[in-house]
Design an enzyme around this catalytic site. Structure first.
Site, PDB file in Angstrom:
ATOM      1  N   ASP A 157      -7.777  -0.803  10.981  1.00 37.72           N
ATOM      2  CA  ASP A 157      -6.491  -0.700  10.225  1.00 37.72           C
ATOM      3  C   ASP A 157      -5.448  -1.950  10.366  1.00 37.72           C
ATOM      4  OD1 ASP A 157      -5.343   0.504   7.940  1.00 37.72           O
ATOM      5  OD2 ASP A 157      -5.375   2.574   8.930  1.00 37.72           O
ATOM      6  N   ASP A 214      -5.159   3.375  -0.300  1.00 36.71           N
ATOM      7  CA  ASP A 214      -5.922   4.785  -0.122  1.00 36.71           C
ATOM      8  C   ASP A 214      -6.105   5.420  -1.439  1.00 36.71           C
ATOM      9  OD1 ASP A 214      -5.415   3.806   2.517  1.00 36.71           O
ATOM     10  OD2 ASP A 214      -4.329   5.618   3.264  1.00 36.71           O
TER      11      ASP A 214
HETATM   12  C1  GLA Z   1      -4.300   3.973   6.403  1.00 34.71           C
HETATM   13  C2  GLA Z   1      -5.808   3.905   5.983  1.00 34.71           C
HETATM   14  C3  GLA Z   1      -6.499   5.077   5.747  1.00 34.71           C
HETATM   15  C4  GLA Z   1      -6.359   5.991   7.059  1.00 34.71           C
HETATM   16  C5  GLA Z   1      -4.989   6.100   7.465  1.00 34.71           C
HETATM   17  C6  GLA Z   1      -4.850   6.697   9.029  1.00 34.71           C
HETATM   18  O1  GLA Z   1      -3.618   4.363   5.597  1.00 34.71           O
HETATM   19  O2  GLA Z   1      -5.931   2.984   4.729  1.00 34.71           O
HETATM   20  O3  GLA Z   1      -7.847   5.141   5.354  1.00 34.71           O
HETATM   21  O4  GLA Z   1      -7.024   5.534   7.834  1.00 34.71           O
HETATM   22  O5  GLA Z   1      -4.282   4.566   7.479  1.00 34.71           O
HETATM   23  O6  GLA Z   1      -3.666   6.624   9.328  1.00 34.71           O
END
Ligand code: GLA
Length: 532
Positions: A157, A214
């Protein structure tokens, strides 16, 4: 119209680029990931139970292999900087969990951040995520995660790296890739999670890279992500894929929306990571996730992502080769993202298909009546028809859209104004053009699969947005280039065209357009017509 001789090329010796990949590269990752349902609230028993369910529900047999632990396992770094797991959630560390996953014949995935702090520490109040990212601990964490605990995959990430440290994406991910390779060998599958197409460098780092923010279990979110991926097909290739994010199937979407979600993730060769609770997954969702014919599109040996050949009304038609490059069988999607019924009228020649064409509906797993000439359909709102089509003949393509081109300098990070991009233009064929082309040798557009069956001379007609003071350089197979200077156009039309004579070898040819000297005009498409 301007007719110019571009090159004289000896015919005969050129070889066809026959995609005969076999198992030479990894198909998109398939498995389960903890984030969508559990966020940071994961634990030892939960992960093991989901891994068990993956086997019991027949998903392992259907091809799902990875059990991925996302954010939430972090505890603290001890006095030597060694990462410890969360004392309540994973009191016995993660080795036992990875061992359990492996004992089922599955692979195990883990999560971290390119910076110091994880996303969970920022968005989910997970204080343990502070200082738990890879920053400054690349080698130490790689040794722990891959050598000591035995994980096979990592999602990296970027919350800490962008929000706290403002690091450069390419540099940061390259450092991490080098550290992992050095410590653990290069078998680790890496996912770059930077929430936008990060740049063409990503394929040197990862097996996949996220292209969007997301996902959520809502139609709006599924539609937004498909929209983001429509014009990124040039960047997917065997072993390296655009990641449309974890699946929200089994989490409340309507049945036809789940079909769009799974069907489009499959035909676009995205990783397929299930995000629901497998122990209570609804039967219909499970059946969809196990649909062998859709999975085969995703895991196809050519490793291609479908591209848009038609955008009319509110609908999109996408196509890709499957099984054999330039064969007579192709996968096709008719996709209606709109809130009303959408009519499709698809001349089969834009799918490069001639004669009588057999069709199979891959979602319903049913043969459909054969078709000739034009495929006509009306599709309900939020729906897709995914077809396996087999034609009597495969036709030579005649049109290449700008939005299919590989742009070496393209990224979707939005960090700088005036960088090359695919832009909507209502007059353009397909409704898209390329903007901000040129200004340097690197900032070109490339079509690497300009196909001629027998080779020979062609008239190439380029449609562009007229503009004084622009130049366009064209190269075919890196042979002599031609420079077009008078691109002012006539009659104030939004698009103009110019025709040049080019020589293509048999098989795939590489066409490049750009301008090292100044901006090139915006490009809509080019067409090819054989002259001999
Ligand atoms: C980000 C990523 C998600 C997830 C979260 C975890 O938002 O895009 O897919 O892994 O972090 O905190």
């Amino acid at each position: 119209m301007n007719k110019l001789l571009l090159c004289a090329f000896a015919l005969g010796l050129a070889s066809t680029t026959q995609a005969d990949n076999g198992n030479a590269f990894d198909p998109p990752v398939m498995g389960w990931s903890s984030w969508n349902t559990y966020r940071v609230n994961i634990n030892d028993a939960l992960i093991k139970k989901q891994a068990d369910a993956m086997v019991q529900k027949g998903l392992k047999e259907a091809g799902y292999k990875y059990v991925n632990i996302d954010d939430g396992f972090f505890g603290y770094r001890d006095e030597h900087g060694v990462m410890q797991t969360h004392p309540e959630r994973f009191p016995n560390g993660l080795k036992g969990v990875a061992d359990h996953i492996h004992s089922l014949g599955l692979k195990a995935g883990i999560y971290s951040d390119g910076g110091s702090n994880t996303c969970g520490s920022i968005w989910d109040n997970d204080a343990n995520g502070v200082g738990s990212g890879l920053y400054g601990h690349e080698h130490q964490d790689a040794d722990l995660y891959f050598n000591k605990w035995g994980f096979d995959f990592i999602k990296i990430d970027y919350c800490g790296a962008s929000q706290e440290l403002s690091l450069d994406e390419e540099k940061r991910y390259t450092e991490i890739r080098r550290a992992i390779d050095k410590v653990a060998g290069n078998h680790v599958s890496i996912n770059v999670c930077r929430w936008a197409f990060p740049g063409t460098w990503a394929k040197n780092i990862g097996c996949s890279w996220r292209i969007s923010s997301d996902i959520r279990p809502e139609w709006k979110s599924v539609k937004y992500i498909i929209g983001k991926n429509l014009y990124l097909s040039a960047y997917a290739e065997g072993g390296h894929y655009n990641d449309m994010d974890m699946l929200e199937i089994g989490r409340g979407l309507k049945p036809e929306e789940e079909e769009v979600h799974f069907g489009m993730w499959c035909i676009m060769s995205s990783p397929l990571l299930i995000g629901c609770d497998l122990t209570s997954i609804p039967e219909a969702s499970l059946k969809l996730l196990k649909n062998k014919e859709l999975i085969a599109l995703n895991q196809d040996p050519l490793g291609l992502q479908a591209y848009v050949v038609q955008h009319a009304n509110e609908g999109y038609v996408l196509v890709k080769d499957i099984e054999q490059a330039r064969g007579t069988t192709r996968a096709v999607a008719l996709y209606n993202p709109s809130d009303s019924v959408c009519g499709f009228s698809v001349p089969l020649e834009i799918l490069e298909m001639g004669g009588k064409v057999k069709m199979r509906d891959l979602v319903k797993q049913k043969d459909l009546p054969t078709v000739r000439g034009t495929l006509k359909r009306k599709l309900p709102p939020h729906s897709v028809l995914i077809l396996r089509m087999t034609a009597e003949q495969r036709l030579e393509p005649t049109r290449y859209e700008a939005e299919w081109a590989y742009l070496p300098c393209f990224n979707d990070l939005g960090l700088r104004p005036k960088t090359i991009l695919y832009a909507p233009m209502k007059e353009a064929s397909g409704g898209m053009k390329i903007s901000y082309l040129g200004g340097s040798t690197e900032n070109h557009a490339e079509w690497s699969n300009v196909y001629s069956e027998k080779g020979g001379m062609y008239d190439m007609t380029i449609r562009y947005v007229p503009h004084a003071d622009r130049k366009l350089e064209i190269k075919v197979n890196n042979e002599k280039s031609i420079l077009l200077k008078d691109l002012t156009g006539t009659n104030n039309e939004p698009l103009a065209s110019v025709t040049v004579r080019v020589c293509l070898k048999p098989g795939n040819n590489i066409v490049r357009m750009g301008s090292p000297y100044c901006w090139a005009p915006d490009i809509d498409c080019f067409t090819l017509q054989k002259t001999d």
